[in-house]
Design an enzyme around this catalytic site. Structure first.
Site, short mmCIF file in Angstrom:
data_model
loop_
_atom_site.label_atom_id
_atom_site.label_comp_id
_atom_site.label_asym_id
_atom_site.label_seq_id
_atom_site.Cartn_x
_atom_site.Cartn_y
_atom_site.Cartn_z
N GLY A 68 11.67 -9.34 13.35
CA GLY A 68 12.36 -8.10 13.01
C GLY A 68 11.62 -6.85 13.50
N ARG A 88 0.83 -1.22 0.00
CA ARG A 88 0.00 0.00 0.00
C ARG A 88 0.86 1.26 0.00
NH1 ARG A 88 -3.14 -4.03 2.43
NH2 ARG A 88 -5.06 -4.20 1.22
N LYS A 103 14.20 -7.30 4.18
CA LYS A 103 14.65 -6.26 5.11
C LYS A 103 16.02 -6.56 5.74
CE LYS A 103 10.24 -4.27 6.48
NZ LYS A 103 9.47 -3.79 7.65
P1 ATR Z 1 8.52 -9.96 11.61
O1 ATR Z 1 7.52 -9.82 10.50
O2 ATR Z 1 8.29 -9.02 12.74
O3 ATR Z 1 9.96 -10.00 11.17
P2 ATR Z 1 8.63 -12.85 11.97
O4 ATR Z 1 10.10 -13.04 12.04
O5 ATR Z 1 7.87 -13.33 10.77
O6 ATR Z 1 8.19 -11.34 12.27
O7 ATR Z 1 8.00 -13.47 13.29
C1 ATR Z 1 6.64 -13.62 13.49
C2 ATR Z 1 6.35 -13.63 14.97
O8 ATR Z 1 5.01 -14.11 15.15
C3 ATR Z 1 7.25 -14.56 15.77
O9 ATR Z 1 7.46 -13.99 17.04
C4 ATR Z 1 6.41 -15.83 15.86
O10 ATR Z 1 6.72 -16.65 16.95
P3 ATR Z 1 7.91 -17.76 16.84
O11 ATR Z 1 9.20 -17.02 16.98
O12 ATR Z 1 7.63 -18.69 17.94
O13 ATR Z 1 7.75 -18.39 15.46
C5 ATR Z 1 5.05 -15.23 16.04
N1 ATR Z 1 3.94 -16.13 15.69
C6 ATR Z 1 3.53 -16.49 14.46
N2 ATR Z 1 2.47 -17.31 14.54
C7 ATR Z 1 2.20 -17.46 15.87
C8 ATR Z 1 1.20 -18.19 16.61
N3 ATR Z 1 0.27 -18.92 16.00
N4 ATR Z 1 1.23 -18.11 17.96
C9 ATR Z 1 2.17 -17.36 18.60
N5 ATR Z 1 3.13 -16.66 17.95
C10 ATR Z 1 3.15 -16.70 16.61
#
Ligand code: ATR
Length: 279
Positions: free
Chosen positions: A130, A15, A65
């Site tokens: 991140g 977006r 990123k």
């Molecule tokens: P970002 O987009 O901020 O870089 P990412 O690296 O994709 O994030 O991480 C996603 C976050 O959502 C992580 O903290 C992940 O937890 P894990 O480190 O245990 O994988 C969290 N997350 C995703 N699905 C989840 C779920 N169903 N329950 C709890 N946490 C979840």
């Protein structure tokens, strides 16, 4: 004609063109901002070639990123500390980069909660990706008193906590009961319930009634997490404003004028997400 773009893979849902296009028109600037799909294999040639391209700079979105931060000439302090970048600009033939997600987060809270004082607050951050790292870095700059960092996978929370000097307390998501009663600001950075059908199952009733709850996800505009917080009577700040505010610095670096986040811009992007949105 100044040209900027956003790169990602895939990129079609971005977006950012709507946001920058709105500011270019509102400010009467002759410029363009486009989406460019760049695959992981093409990332290095794209960034290395940026100074010789027609673009003055770009935003970087998923999944680039972190990788992009190793492919530019100069990182500012925020980019160095967060290990990821979302904004690149060309100056004197070199690529410079920064991370504006943390500033966007803080600016959104201040926009929606005028006079909000971060100083002294006790914060619970859910998620250890991140975005979590960028937000924590900015919260520390705002002198919050305490950060609890909870994640499904505890070791990821421990890793981020250990990378800051500030005594951040890592927790497991199943271990929140003892801290919820002492939290002033609760931030969801996880994709739980967005990318899947799961529910974080937070005991919102245990939070002080003045605690502010926010989510960095903005599709839907009021996420299930925010709906639950609101249903339990807590004040909420939706995440879309963070997307708008993180874009301000890039626009200023490329086009030379610092733009303003307005209710009109919010409504424009909100309607793109939910055509039924009424302000
Ligand atoms: P970002 O987009 O901020 O870089 P990412 O690296 O994709 O994030 O991480 C996603 C976050 O959502 C992580 O903290 C992940 O937890 P894990 O480190 O245990 O994988 C969290 N997350 C995703 N699905 C989840 C779920 N169903 N329950 C709890 N946490 C979840």
């Amino acid at each position: 004609m100044i040209k900027a773009c956003v790169i990602g893979y895939p990129i079609k849902h971005s977006r950012s063109p709507l946001i920058h296009g709105y500011w270019l028109k509102a400010l009467g600037i002759e410029g363009t901002y486009q989406k460019v799909e760049v695959s992981p294999a093409d990332l290095a040639p794209f960034l290395k070639g940026l100074p010789r391209s027609t673009y003055i700079g770009c935003n970087i979105t998923l999944p680039h990123k972190e990788a992009a931060s190793t492919l530019v000439d100069q990182l500012d302090d925020r980019a160095k500390r967060t290990g990821s970048i979302n904004t690149v600009y060309v100056r004197d033939g070199l690529t410079h980069a920064t991370s504006t997600d943390g500033q966007g987060f803080v600016a959104n809270i201040r926009w929606r909660t005028p006079n909000y004082e971060f100083n002294g607050k006790r914060v619970l951050v859910l998620g250890a990706g991140g975005s979590s790292r960028a937000i924590i870095d900015e919260l520390l700059r705002c002198n919050v008193a305490q950060i609890f960092l909870a994640n499904r996978t505890l070791v990821r929370a421990e890793k981020i906590a250990g990378s800051f000097d500030a005594g951040i307390l890592p927790l497991s998501l199943t271990d929140l009961t003892q801290v919820l009663g002492g939290v002033d600001l609760l931030i969801n950075t996880t994709s739980a319930g967005i990318a899947d059908d799961s529910n974080l199952d937070i005991a919102f009733e245990k939070l002080p009634r003045t605690a502010l709850v926010t989510d960095i996800n903005y599709v839907p505009l009021i996420t299930p997490f925010l709906q639950q917080a609101e249903a339990s009577g807590l004040p909420i700040v939706p995440g879309l404003g963070m997307l708008l505010h993180q874009a301000v610095t890039g626009f200023e670096l490329w086009f030379g004028t610092r733009p303003t986040v307005t209710d009109e811009l919010y409504a424009l992007v909100a309607r793109d997400i939910d055509p039924g949105y009424v302000s």
